[in-house]
Scaffold this active site. Structure first.
Site, PDB file in Angstrom:
ATOM      1  N   ARG A   8       0.824  -1.208   0.000  1.00  0.00           N
ATOM      2  CA  ARG A   8       0.000   0.000   0.000  1.00  0.00           C
ATOM      3  C   ARG A   8       0.860   1.262   0.000  1.00  0.00           C
ATOM      4  O   ARG A   8       0.507   2.268  -0.616  1.00  0.00           O
ATOM      5  CB  ARG A   8      -0.936   0.002   1.218  1.00  0.00           C
ATOM      6  CG  ARG A   8      -2.132  -0.924   1.087  1.00  0.00           C
ATOM      7  CD  ARG A   8      -3.179  -0.635   2.146  1.00  0.00           C
ATOM      8  NE  ARG A   8      -2.699  -0.918   3.486  1.00  0.00           N
ATOM      9  CZ  ARG A   8      -2.820  -2.095   4.102  1.00  0.00           C
ATOM     10  NH1 ARG A   8      -3.412  -3.107   3.458  1.00  0.00           N
ATOM     11  NH2 ARG A   8      -2.381  -2.273   5.322  1.00  0.00           N
TER      12      ARG A   8
ATOM     13  N   CYS B 181      -7.891 -18.074  16.020  1.00  0.00           N
ATOM     14  CA  CYS B 181      -8.752 -17.925  17.198  1.00  0.00           C
ATOM     15  C   CYS B 181     -10.117 -18.588  17.005  1.00  0.00           C
ATOM     16  O   CYS B 181     -10.821 -18.847  17.979  1.00  0.00           O
ATOM     17  CB  CYS B 181      -8.946 -16.451  17.528  1.00  0.00           C
ATOM     18  SG  CYS B 181      -7.414 -15.602  17.986  1.00  0.00           S
TER      19      CYS B 181
ATOM     20  N   TRP C 244     -26.737   2.627  37.433  1.00  0.00           N
ATOM     21  CA  TRP C 244     -25.330   2.650  37.835  1.00  0.00           C
ATOM     22  C   TRP C 244     -24.674   1.380  37.317  1.00  0.00           C
ATOM     23  O   TRP C 244     -24.788   0.315  37.923  1.00  0.00           O
ATOM     24  CB  TRP C 244     -25.209   2.742  39.365  1.00  0.00           C
ATOM     25  CG  TRP C 244     -25.482   4.115  39.882  1.00  0.00           C
ATOM     26  CD1 TRP C 244     -26.686   4.620  40.295  1.00  0.00           C
ATOM     27  CD2 TRP C 244     -24.531   5.166  40.021  1.00  0.00           C
ATOM     28  NE1 TRP C 244     -26.559   5.922  40.678  1.00  0.00           N
ATOM     29  CE2 TRP C 244     -25.239   6.294  40.526  1.00  0.00           C
ATOM     30  CE3 TRP C 244     -23.166   5.294  39.767  1.00  0.00           C
ATOM     31  CZ2 TRP C 244     -24.615   7.512  40.780  1.00  0.00           C
ATOM     32  CZ3 TRP C 244     -22.550   6.509  40.019  1.00  0.00           C
ATOM     33  CH2 TRP C 244     -23.260   7.598  40.521  1.00  0.00           C
TER      34      TRP C 244
END
Length: 449
Positions: free
Chosen positions: A26, A47, A435
């Site tokens: 690139r 993975c 919260w």
């Protein structure tokens, strides 16, 4: 011996090597680049392999991103698979590779070493028998699936309780196989906080997984059609065995060549992926990486890091000027509906590195308490007492991924618990309590500063 020349030679493909080649092209499309890869695959998602076995990924072929031919067509680099580098002459910039076709002497101007890592396999007697496996590439996943389909095993032993070991145990259980994990340490999943570990292990036990701690497999023998895993205390019998006790950088052929290496053989690189040898770069599972918090060279072999390192190496060798700020050790995995994630330092690690650190341990729900499907989750948040700087966190429970990434983002900006407490985190009952657990942890941490 055939002699060929390239502007850039990349040793190894998959994440780091392919990223390096593509990135260099690139920046400078005129570069003549070659990748030499020992395996038959040039680019695949390692993975995803446990999830191939579980069936969540449809086939071993599905994790293969690009074929050698497609990579050459799309990225512009020559690709030589089943070619192994066995010698490098750094002084004369020559790499020697071999394949079934013969040997090649390859000259280069710039070199990227991205040879990856290999599973550590002790000299077990039964290694090589059908039914004892590693899990590192698509062929391994295919072999495991074929064995399950053809032999219908009832019991399996996974040696090693790291991330791959846990994920593979889950995959085997989906096939109805009874799983025992044998772990040499007193905990699974590496540097896990004690409170988080207790919760994760209790969940494994509830789901019928047997975990044996502080136990090393001395040998594995094939006996009466089964496998016998021999330990100091007792023998364990199973129909199949997965060996997953860690990996070792593929750098033994570079020993005593002048490259600076860590004790485990990982090549030491700077923030630009440069080694101590001019015009030689390294990236991926064969290299170290800078730890953003401690500023130390560490070995944390992950595909995400390999992609980043490869991209930066390729850009820089082609004339760019990019740097990698480092990692904080962010990791995430699951066993069925029990999720675990970590980022940054544990409390013990923080203290060992000289921080005056403390931590809070908080329990909460993933949604508003009145909303359906709220999952239990827990956090241990580690921080510096004097400044409130966030040093790390670990989670266990459900829907933890976005919460972990919030903490990770703050670590990279040297954020504090005070900043976290006041952050305008998005709220709606289907997504979090008013919260959120991150906010509660920060509020409690402030009380200790």
């Amino acid at each position: 011996m055939e002699k060929i020349e390239y502007d850039v030679v990349v040793l190894g493909g998959v994440a780091a090597g392919t990223s390096a080649a593509a990135s260099a092209k690139r920046v400078n499309k005129d570069l003549k680049i070659a990748i030499f890869q020992k395996e038959p695959y040039i680019s695949y998602g390692g993975c995803g392999l446990p999830y191939v076995i579980s069936g969540d990924v449809k086939s071993p072929e599905a994790v293969i991103a690009l074929s050698p031919e497609t990579f050459k067509e799309k990225k512009g680099a020559d690709v030589f698979v089943k070619h192994e580098a066995y010698e490098i002459d750094f002084a004369n910039k020559i790499v020697y590779v071999r394949s079934e076709e013969g040997e090649k002497e390859v000259s280069y101007n710039k070199l990227v070493i991205s040879t990856g890592a290999s599973p550590i396999i002790p000299p077990f007697k039964a290694w090589g028998e059908n039914g004892i496996f590693k899990l590192r590439n698509p062929d391994d996943a295919k072999n495991i699936l074929d064995f399950i389909r053809e032999n219908n095993p009832k019991k399996a032993i996974v040696i090693g309780g790291g991330f791959v070991g846990i994920e593979t145990a889950e995959a085997l259980k989906i096939h109805g196989i009874e799983v025992t994990i044998i772990e040499g340490m007193d905990h699974v999943l590496g540097n896990i906080e004690p409170e988080i570990h207790e919760e994760f292990i209790n969940g494994l036990k509830e789901k019928g997984v047997n975990v044996v701690f502080n136990t090393f497999a001395k040998d594995i023998a094939k006996e009466d059609g089964n496998f016998k895993v021999i330990t100091e205390d007792k023998n364990y019998i199973a129909d199949m065995v997965i060996v997953s006790i860690g990996v070792r950088p593929n750098t033994s052929f570079l020993k005593d060549k002048g490259l600076n290496m860590a004790k485990n053989g990982a090549i030491i690189v700077n923030e630009k992926m440069e080694t101590n040898i001019h015009d030689v770069y390294a990236a991926g599972d064969c290299a170290t990486v800078n730890h953003f918090i401690t500023k130390e060279n560490v070995y944390i072999p992950l595909g995400t890091t390999a992609n980043k390192q490869g991209r930066i190496a390729g850009k820089n060798l082609a004339g760019g000027n990019d740097s990698f700020i480092g990692v904080v050790g962010s990791l995430i995995t699951k066993f069925e509906d029990i999720e675990y994630a970590k980022t940054g330092l544990t409390l013990e690690e923080a203290k060992d590195k000289g921080f005056d650190a403390d931590a809070v341990f908080i329990k909460s729900g993933s949604k508003a308490h009145y909303y359906k499907g709220s999952k239990k989750l827990k956090i241990k948040l580690v921080f510096e007492k004097k400044t409130g700087r966030i040093l790390g966190a670990q989670f266990v429970g459900g829907e933890i991924h976005p919460r972990l990434n919030t903490i990770t983002s703050l670590i990279y900006t040297n954020g504090t618990v005070d900043i976290l407490r006041n952050m305008d985190l998005a709220y709606s009952p289907p997504f979090s309590p008013v919260w959120d657990i991150d906010l509660v942890a920060a509020t409690q941490a402030i009380k200790k500063i």
